[in-house]
Scaffold this active site. Structure first.
Site, PDB file in Angstrom:
ATOM      1  N   LYS A   1      31.976  36.076  47.854  1.00 23.53           N
ATOM      2  CA  LYS A   1      32.197  34.713  48.950  1.00 23.53           C
ATOM      3  C   LYS A   1      33.083  35.446  50.134  1.00 23.53           C
ATOM      4  O   LYS A   1      33.284  36.433  49.644  1.00 23.53           O
ATOM      5  CB  LYS A   1      33.129  34.083  48.088  1.00 23.53           C
TER       6      LYS A   1
ATOM      7  N   GLY B   1      35.951  13.404  50.242  1.00 19.91           N
ATOM      8  CA  GLY B   1      35.582  14.672  50.768  1.00 19.91           C
ATOM      9  C   GLY B   1      34.102  13.976  51.409  1.00 19.91           C
ATOM     10  O   GLY B   1      32.371  14.195  50.634  1.00 19.91           O
TER      11      GLY B   1
ATOM     12  N   VAL C   1      27.953  17.443  52.276  1.00 21.52           N
ATOM     13  CA  VAL C   1      27.140  17.319  51.082  1.00 21.52           C
ATOM     14  C   VAL C   1      27.428  15.847  50.357  1.00 21.52           C
ATOM     15  O   VAL C   1      26.339  15.055  50.759  1.00 21.52           O
ATOM     16  CB  VAL C   1      28.034  18.183  50.368  1.00 21.52           C
TER      17      VAL C   1
HETATM   18  P1  NAD Z   1      32.197  19.775  54.005  1.00 23.90           P
HETATM   19  O1  NAD Z   1      33.349  21.532  55.323  1.00 23.90           O
HETATM   20  O2  NAD Z   1      30.726  19.777  55.683  1.00 23.90           O
HETATM   21  O3  NAD Z   1      32.885  18.504  54.717  1.00 23.90           O
HETATM   22  C1  NAD Z   1      34.057  18.467  53.591  1.00 23.90           C
HETATM   23  C2  NAD Z   1      34.481  17.214  53.690  1.00 23.90           C
HETATM   24  O4  NAD Z   1      35.971  17.066  53.013  1.00 23.90           O
HETATM   25  C3  NAD Z   1      35.316  17.454  54.875  1.00 23.90           C
HETATM   26  O5  NAD Z   1      34.882  15.582  55.594  1.00 23.90           O
HETATM   27  C4  NAD Z   1      36.950  17.580  54.800  1.00 23.90           C
HETATM   28  O6  NAD Z   1      36.851  16.941  56.063  1.00 23.90           O
HETATM   29  C5  NAD Z   1      36.940  16.921  53.757  1.00 23.90           C
HETATM   30  N1  NAD Z   1      38.200  17.106  53.026  1.00 23.90           N
HETATM   31  C6  NAD Z   1      38.704  18.281  52.703  1.00 23.90           C
HETATM   32  N2  NAD Z   1      40.521  18.756  52.005  1.00 23.90           N
HETATM   33  C7  NAD Z   1      39.794  16.933  51.593  1.00 23.90           C
HETATM   34  C8  NAD Z   1      41.167  16.174  50.765  1.00 23.90           C
HETATM   35  N3  NAD Z   1      41.483  16.717  50.204  1.00 23.90           N
HETATM   36  N4  NAD Z   1      40.648  15.020  50.683  1.00 23.90           N
HETATM   37  C9  NAD Z   1      39.502  14.857  51.302  1.00 23.90           C
HETATM   38  N5  NAD Z   1      38.781  15.037  51.810  1.00 23.90           N
HETATM   39  C10 NAD Z   1      39.379  16.130  51.996  1.00 23.90           C
HETATM   40  O7  NAD Z   1      31.704  20.972  53.398  1.00 23.90           O
HETATM   41  P2  NAD Z   1      30.720  20.443  52.909  1.00 23.90           P
HETATM   42  O8  NAD Z   1      29.815  21.224  52.535  1.00 23.90           O
HETATM   43  O9  NAD Z   1      30.213  19.204  52.874  1.00 23.90           O
HETATM   44  O10 NAD Z   1      31.530  21.032  51.248  1.00 23.90           O
HETATM   45  C11 NAD Z   1      31.827  20.008  49.951  1.00 23.90           C
HETATM   46  C12 NAD Z   1      32.716  21.045  48.829  1.00 23.90           C
HETATM   47  O11 NAD Z   1      30.950  21.531  48.445  1.00 23.90           O
HETATM   48  C13 NAD Z   1      33.044  22.159  49.164  1.00 23.90           C
HETATM   49  O12 NAD Z   1      33.988  22.858  47.946  1.00 23.90           O
HETATM   50  C14 NAD Z   1      31.767  23.120  48.796  1.00 23.90           C
HETATM   51  O13 NAD Z   1      32.691  24.504  48.858  1.00 23.90           O
HETATM   52  C15 NAD Z   1      30.908  23.259  48.019  1.00 23.90           C
HETATM   53  N6  NAD Z   1      29.639  23.213  47.820  1.00 23.90           N
HETATM   54  C16 NAD Z   1      28.556  22.450  49.600  1.00 23.90           C
HETATM   55  C17 NAD Z   1      27.885  23.686  49.047  1.00 23.90           C
HETATM   56  C18 NAD Z   1      26.673  23.533  50.563  1.00 23.90           C
HETATM   57  O14 NAD Z   1      25.600  23.357  50.289  1.00 23.90           O
HETATM   58  N7  NAD Z   1      27.228  23.044  51.330  1.00 23.90           N
HETATM   59  C19 NAD Z   1      27.334  24.510  47.755  1.00 23.90           C
HETATM   60  C20 NAD Z   1      28.042  24.393  46.993  1.00 23.90           C
HETATM   61  C21 NAD Z   1      28.910  23.925  46.880  1.00 23.90           C
END
Ligand code: NAD
Length: 366
Positions: free
Chosen positions: A93, A193, A197
């Site tokens: 990562k 969040g 996703v």
């Molecule tokens: P993203 O950045 O698009 O969305 C994250 C959201 O969480 C944002 O809207 C942000 O404002 C919000 N956020 C951050 N801290 C917060 C808090 N304390 N309380 C409430 N909301 C909060 O990210 P994503 O791509 O949607 O990924 C979300 C999670 O899933 C991450 O932890 C990421 O590592 C994990 N993940 C994502 C993928 C993927 O394909 N995108 C794959 C596996 C795991």
């Protein structure tokens, strides 16, 4: 300015291999470029099963130590995610320290890509928080060791919808285990969040008749989605004691920690965030004692890695979705194993992943 004086407190804490979240990591690369302002850390946890593939996160870390700790935890998680999913990939990562909204630009992305390229394929990058498909396309200009590039450039596009589909399948399996039926109709779900996703997950569960509440630190985003989907919104941090059927953490990690775990009033936890448990052993055990069905994060959020892995092998959307759908069966098996062996679901999933890595290591050494 450099100094040959090493602070005694640092020596006492021995912050390198014995501290923070170091856990057998193979390699950590610090990337620094004064012209673009890039400060990034690439973490490779384990490459026994293959090259270390994992996304890049751009975030405003409280300190560089927090960034290092995050990349250590995230890269380790990727090792077990790929292992349990049956992919021939190791765990890696990267984190870029900074605000993706104001500090990300093409030069920064290209420079980061050059660092990725310097690792000759031991690390392969993709999207994570703060990154977009377009960023991967820019990185692709300087290195072939990147996935999640746009479909128009021959890639698989944004992996998030596939991640959300896998989380949805894992959630349904956890609900089946807890309630006897996997229907989400009428279930009260908090999605914390609502980014890439979270938004797709909201759509999937609402289409099945769930009552969804959304929470995000980005209030504009909350307003936008509440209008778009006519959702109930909850502002602020006061969310952990809500009376829920399902809590879906889809923001950042460690939301289940010493402060929140005793407030939780939910029957199931199933979400996309990596490293949801601040302490896997302690918090995993407390969830089991509370009777909360916890679907291990690194198992149910594997849709994205399944999707980008396809790019390395010749991409087929159908194949990715089929493999991702199987998260349902694996999650059910993990719940059964956890009951049979009286261990946490996290431990049950971890043991299977570790066994696969150990077996491959033996094969390589024989
Ligand atoms: P993203 O950045 O698009 O969305 C994250 C959201 O969480 C944002 O809207 C942000 O404002 C919000 N956020 C951050 N801290 C917060 C808090 N304390 N309380 C409430 N909301 C909060 O990210 P994503 O791509 O949607 O990924 C979300 C999670 O899933 C991450 O932890 C990421 O590592 C994990 N993940 C994502 C993928 C993927 O394909 N995108 C794959 C596996 C795991």
């Amino acid at each position: 300015m450099t100094s040959n004086i090493i602070n005694n407190d640092l020596i006492k804490k021995d912050p390198v291999f014995g501290q923070l979240s170091f856990d057998g990591h193979e390699q950590i690369v610090f990337c620094n470029d004064e012209d673009t302002g890039l400060k990034a850390i690439i973490g490779i946890h384990n490459t026994v099963l293959g090259p270390a593939l994992g996304g890049t996160r751009m975030w405003t870390y409280q300190s560089e130590w927090h960034a290092l700790n995050d990349v250590l935890r995230l890269s380790r998680g990727m090792t077990y995610k790929s292992a349990i999913t049956g992919l021939n990939l190791g765990g890696g990562k990267a984190v870029i320290i900074g605000d993706a909204k104001t500090q990300k630009n093409d030069a920064l992305m290209r420079k980061f890509g050059e660092f990725v390229n310097s690792m000759s394929g031991r690390y392969i990058t993709a999207e994570d928080v703060g990154m977009e498909t377009r960023d991967m396309d820019i990185i692709r200009e300087v290195t072939p060791h990147v996935t999640g590039i746009s479909e128009s450039n021959g890639g698989s596009g944004n992996p998030s919808p596939v991640t959300a589909f896998g989380v949805y399948m894992g959630m349904k399996a956890a609900v089946k285990h807890k309630f006897g039926s996997d229907s989400l109709d009428g279930k009260k779900i908090l999605v914390q969040g609502v980014g890439h996703v979270g938004e797709t997950l909201v759509k999937l569960v609402s289409d099945e008749g769930a009552q969804v509440i959304i929470n995000d630190i980005n209030e504009n985003r909350l307003e936008e989605l509440s209008k778009k989907y006519n959702m109930n919104v909850i502002l602020g941090n006061d969310i952990y004691n809500l009376d829920l059927d399902i809590y879906a953490p889809c923001a950042l990690g460690a939301s289940i920690n010493d402060d929140t775990i005793h407030q939780l009033n939910t029957k199931v936890i199933a979400g996309a965030a990596n490293n949801q448990l601040a302490d896997e052993v302690k918090h995993g055990r407390i969830l089991k004692e509370k009777g909360i069905a916890y679907a291990p994060d690194f198992l149910i959020n594997a849709g994205g890695i399944i999707n980008v892995y396809g790019e390395l092998e010749g991409y087929s959307k159908e194949e990715s979705l089929k493999k991702t759908e199987n998260i349902y069966n694996t999650t059910l098996e993990i719940f059964k194993l956890s009951e049979k062996e009286n261990i946490t679901t996290h431990r049950a999933a971890f043991n299977i992943a570790q066994k696969r890595i150990d077996n491959r290591k033996k094969e390589k050494n024989s």
